[in-house]
Design a protein around this motif. Structure first.
Motif, PDB file in Angstrom:
ATOM      1  N   PRO A  53      21.200  87.263  -3.476  1.00 33.85           N
ATOM      2  CA  PRO A  53      20.620  85.925  -3.655  1.00 33.85           C
ATOM      3  C   PRO A  53      20.917  85.311  -5.021  1.00 33.85           C
ATOM      4  N   LEU A  54      20.834  86.114  -6.095  1.00 32.06           N
ATOM      5  CA  LEU A  54      21.176  85.614  -7.421  1.00 32.06           C
ATOM      6  C   LEU A  54      22.143  86.585  -8.102  1.00 32.06           C
ATOM      7  N   GLY A  55      21.639  87.687  -8.633  1.00 32.98           N
ATOM      8  CA  GLY A  55      22.489  88.656  -9.316  1.00 32.98           C
ATOM      9  C   GLY A  55      22.130  88.784 -10.780  1.00 32.98           C
ATOM     10  N   LEU A  56      20.861  89.140 -11.041  1.00 32.74           N
ATOM     11  CA  LEU A  56      20.382  89.220 -12.418  1.00 32.74           C
ATOM     12  C   LEU A  56      21.162  90.243 -13.232  1.00 32.74           C
ATOM     13  N   VAL A  57      21.647  91.298 -12.584  1.00 33.25           N
ATOM     14  CA  VAL A  57      22.439  92.313 -13.298  1.00 33.25           C
ATOM     15  C   VAL A  57      23.684  91.681 -13.915  1.00 33.25           C
ATOM     16  N   ALA A  58      24.328  90.774 -13.190  1.00 33.04           N
ATOM     17  CA  ALA A  58      25.528  90.116 -13.727  1.00 33.04           C
ATOM     18  C   ALA A  58      25.178  89.266 -14.944  1.00 33.04           C
ATOM     19  N   ILE A  59      24.053  88.559 -14.871  1.00 32.05           N
ATOM     20  CA  ILE A  59      23.606  87.743 -16.007  1.00 32.05           C
ATOM     21  C   ILE A  59      23.342  88.632 -17.216  1.00 32.05           C
ATOM     22  N   MET A  97      25.189  88.835 -20.867  1.00 35.76           N
ATOM     23  CA  MET A  97      24.432  88.617 -22.096  1.00 35.76           C
ATOM     24  C   MET A  97      24.645  89.775 -23.076  1.00 35.76           C
ATOM     25  N   ALA A  98      24.884  90.965 -22.544  1.00 35.66           N
ATOM     26  CA  ALA A  98      25.187  92.118 -23.396  1.00 35.66           C
ATOM     27  C   ALA A  98      26.639  92.097 -23.883  1.00 35.66           C
ATOM     28  N   GLY A  99      27.417  91.126 -23.407  1.00 33.41           N
ATOM     29  CA  GLY A  99      28.820  91.018 -23.814  1.00 33.41           C
ATOM     30  C   GLY A  99      29.763  91.868 -22.992  1.00 33.41           C
ATOM     31  N   THR A 100      29.268  92.431 -21.885  1.00 30.15           N
ATOM     32  CA  THR A 100      30.093  93.297 -21.041  1.00 30.15           C
ATOM     33  C   THR A 100      30.612  92.505 -19.845  1.00 30.15           C
ATOM     34  N   PRO A 101      31.932  92.435 -19.657  1.00 30.29           N
ATOM     35  CA  PRO A 101      32.484  91.641 -18.554  1.00 30.29           C
ATOM     36  C   PRO A 101      32.118  92.220 -17.192  1.00 30.29           C
ATOM     37  N   VAL A 102      32.262  91.387 -16.160  1.00 30.46           N
ATOM     38  CA  VAL A 102      31.786  91.737 -14.824  1.00 30.46           C
ATOM     39  C   VAL A 102      32.866  91.492 -13.777  1.00 30.46           C
ATOM     40  N   VAL A 103      32.983  92.451 -12.862  1.00 24.30           N
ATOM     41  CA  VAL A 103      33.704  92.250 -11.608  1.00 24.30           C
ATOM     42  C   VAL A 103      32.647  92.196 -10.518  1.00 24.30           C
ATOM     43  N   ALA A 104      32.630  91.121  -9.722  1.00 22.47           N
ATOM     44  CA  ALA A 104      31.559  90.932  -8.743  1.00 22.47           C
ATOM     45  C   ALA A 104      32.112  90.420  -7.426  1.00 22.47           C
ATOM     46  N   ILE A 140      29.438  84.086 -12.040  1.00 25.92           N
ATOM     47  CA  ILE A 140      30.805  84.493 -12.366  1.00 25.92           C
ATOM     48  C   ILE A 140      31.772  83.395 -11.944  1.00 25.92           C
ATOM     49  N   LYS A 141      32.410  82.797 -12.927  1.00 31.70           N
ATOM     50  CA  LYS A 141      33.488  81.841 -12.680  1.00 31.70           C
ATOM     51  C   LYS A 141      34.799  82.609 -12.837  1.00 31.70           C
ATOM     52  N   HIS A 142      35.536  82.697 -11.749  1.00 31.87           N
ATOM     53  CA  HIS A 142      36.709  83.574 -11.714  1.00 31.87           C
ATOM     54  C   HIS A 142      37.689  83.260 -12.840  1.00 31.87           C
ATOM     55  N   ASN A 143      38.031  84.303 -13.584  1.00 28.24           N
ATOM     56  CA  ASN A 143      38.957  84.227 -14.728  1.00 28.24           C
ATOM     57  C   ASN A 143      38.395  83.459 -15.921  1.00 28.24           C
ATOM     58  N   GLU A 144      37.115  83.097 -15.857  1.00 28.79           N
ATOM     59  CA  GLU A 144      36.476  82.438 -16.992  1.00 28.79           C
ATOM     60  C   GLU A 144      35.326  83.276 -17.541  1.00 28.79           C
ATOM     61  N   ARG A 191      29.057  85.487 -21.986  1.00 32.23           N
ATOM     62  CA  ARG A 191      27.814  85.400 -22.760  1.00 32.23           C
ATOM     63  C   ARG A 191      27.500  83.947 -23.129  1.00 32.23           C
ATOM     64  N   ALA A 192      28.510  83.200 -23.541  1.00 31.71           N
ATOM     65  CA  ALA A 192      28.295  81.794 -23.911  1.00 31.71           C
ATOM     66  C   ALA A 192      27.782  80.998 -22.717  1.00 31.71           C
ATOM     67  N   PHE A 193      28.334  81.270 -21.526  1.00 27.71           N
ATOM     68  CA  PHE A 193      27.926  80.531 -20.333  1.00 27.71           C
ATOM     69  C   PHE A 193      26.488  80.833 -19.943  1.00 27.71           C
ATOM     70  N   VAL A 194      26.133  82.119 -19.823  1.00 32.44           N
ATOM     71  CA  VAL A 194      24.777  82.443 -19.365  1.00 32.44           C
ATOM     72  C   VAL A 194      23.728  82.092 -20.421  1.00 32.44           C
ATOM     73  N   SER A 195      24.110  82.121 -21.704  1.00 29.70           N
ATOM     74  CA  SER A 195      23.166  81.730 -22.752  1.00 29.70           C
ATOM     75  C   SER A 195      22.701  80.297 -22.559  1.00 29.70           C
ATOM     76  N   GLN A 196      23.596  79.462 -22.037  1.00 29.20           N
ATOM     77  CA  GLN A 196      23.247  78.059 -21.817  1.00 29.20           C
ATOM     78  C   GLN A 196      22.654  77.843 -20.425  1.00 29.20           C
ATOM     79  N   ALA A 197      23.337  78.333 -19.392  1.00 26.63           N
ATOM     80  CA  ALA A 197      22.934  78.038 -18.014  1.00 26.63           C
ATOM     81  C   ALA A 197      21.650  78.753 -17.609  1.00 26.63           C
ATOM     82  N   PHE A 198      21.368  79.901 -18.209  1.00 30.92           N
ATOM     83  CA  PHE A 198      20.200  80.693 -17.821  1.00 30.92           C
ATOM     84  C   PHE A 198      19.230  80.864 -18.993  1.00 30.92           C
TER      85      PHE A 198
END
Length: 368
Positions: free
Chosen positions: A268-274, A278-285, A295-299, A334-341
């Protein structure tokens, strides 16, 4: 405003973490917040007792004894509004509404067909994907529902000390060159762990120092878990995987990983990805549900088709071999979720829902 938050989960999950943060923040804003949870809930020992008063209930609706008891609490405390989280709490909240007339807001943390939704005064969907589901399946009209993302306390994720990361890697007995993938959250079928595990032989063939840590609740005798462990043993992969169960320092584990994989079948959301971003660790989802809003692909990470084990392997191998790309995705994520979430902005939106509902109720009472 006097607010009653009700949540029925016992073990820690995204809904409980969010409800804790929301309750404490509303209290800091000057509201009177009471939190109703089930006996032995994680919430009881983790919410700040100085700002939020916790009361317990089994939330049984029949016989009516428990509903009557909590309805009396609502009256005594002059509760203005009830906010419910998770199915048992939401059904209980509708019972309270029928007994007391106090308006009820329900946050949809999941996507299920359920009868209670249209008895709520307002529904908050935790993602646009969740909004679309409840609009189509549960027929909630758009004027009584909106999307407000769930959030969590990001301070614990943004500044994980270097010694905490070192401590995690030492506990996992990792060597300096090991490439650690984190899989965070309950081991359940809908989380898609099976697809990641099936991709591991291909990944391991290209990433020789691969290690995988599963952080979250799991039952050794559950068929899904037994199937995974049997596959790992059969393919000589058990030695590269660590099962550490629930951990109180999940942020440390996220920061210690080179990569987090969220291979969910449905999310439904995916808080783990957020939290990982935020921890600076990239995600494959997986490209499903709310994950596509994070997750915006390649961004901000890489998205793969649901259940596509070859695509999972390809994405992980690509990031394992490119430190600069991983670092860039982690930084941009990190920059994206800091703003969007951002918690303050999202809780502002929840508070706005409360105010609109109470203004409407006062206007209706004035007309009467």
């Amino acid at each position: 405003m006097n607010i009653l938050q009700i949540i029925s989960g016992r073990g820690v999950n995204g809904a409980l973490v969010y409800c804790k943060l929301l309750s404490e923040e509303l209290a800091l804003r000057g509201h009177q917040v009471t939190l109703l949870c089930r006996p032995s809930s994680w919430m009881k020992s983790n919410v700040d007792p100085q700002s939020v008063e916790v009361i317990e209930s089994n939330m049984w609706r029949f016989p009516l004894t428990e509903l009557k008891r909590i309805a009396a609490v609502v009256g005594e405390r002059k509760i203005d509004l009830v906010h419910t989280h998770m199915t048992r709490a939401q059904n209980f909240g509708i019972g309270l509404k029928l007994m007391t007339g106090v308006p009820v807001v329900a946050t949809a943390h999941n996507r299920h067909f359920e009868l209670h939704w249209n008895f709520n005064d307002y529904v908050i969907a935790n993602s646009r994907s969740t909004f679309d589901y409840h609009s189509r399946i549960n027929r909630i009209p758009g004027h009584r529902m909106e999307t407000i993302y769930c959030c969590t306390d990001y301070d614990r994720l943004k500044n994980v000390p270097a010694d905490a990361v070192t401590g995690v890697r030492q506990r996992l007995r990792l060597k300096s060159g090991d490439f650690l993938i984190g899989v965070i959250g309950e081991i359940a079928h809908r989380k898609g762990h099976w697809h990641l595990v099936r991709a591991l032989p291909a990944i391991a063939s290209q990433v020789p120092d691969l290690k995988v840590v599963f952080v979250g609740r799991f039952g050794r005798q559950q068929p899904h878990v037994r199937k995974i462990r049997k596959f790992l043993a059969k393919n000589d992969l058990a030695g590269m995987t660590k099962w550490v169960g629930r951990q109180s320092n999940v942020a440390d584990y996220m920061a210690a990983c080179e990569l987090t994989v969220v291979p969910s079948v449905e999310e439904p959301l995916g808080l783990v990805a957020i939290e990982s971003l935020m921890a600076g660790t990239p995600v494959v989802a997986s490209r499903t549900g709310g994950l596509t809003e994070i997750i915006k692909h390649n961004e901000t990470g890489l998205l793969v088709p649901v259940g596509d084990e070859a695509a999972i392997a390809q994405a992980v191998i690509a990031l394992a071999s490119d430190d600069n790309r991983r670092n860039t995705l982690g930084f941009q994520g990190r920059a994206f979720v800091s703003q969007a979430f951002a918690p303050q902005r999202l809780i502002d939106q929840v508070e706005n829902v409360y105010n609109r509902l109470l203004q409407r109720r006062r206007a209706a009472q004035d007309c009467d």
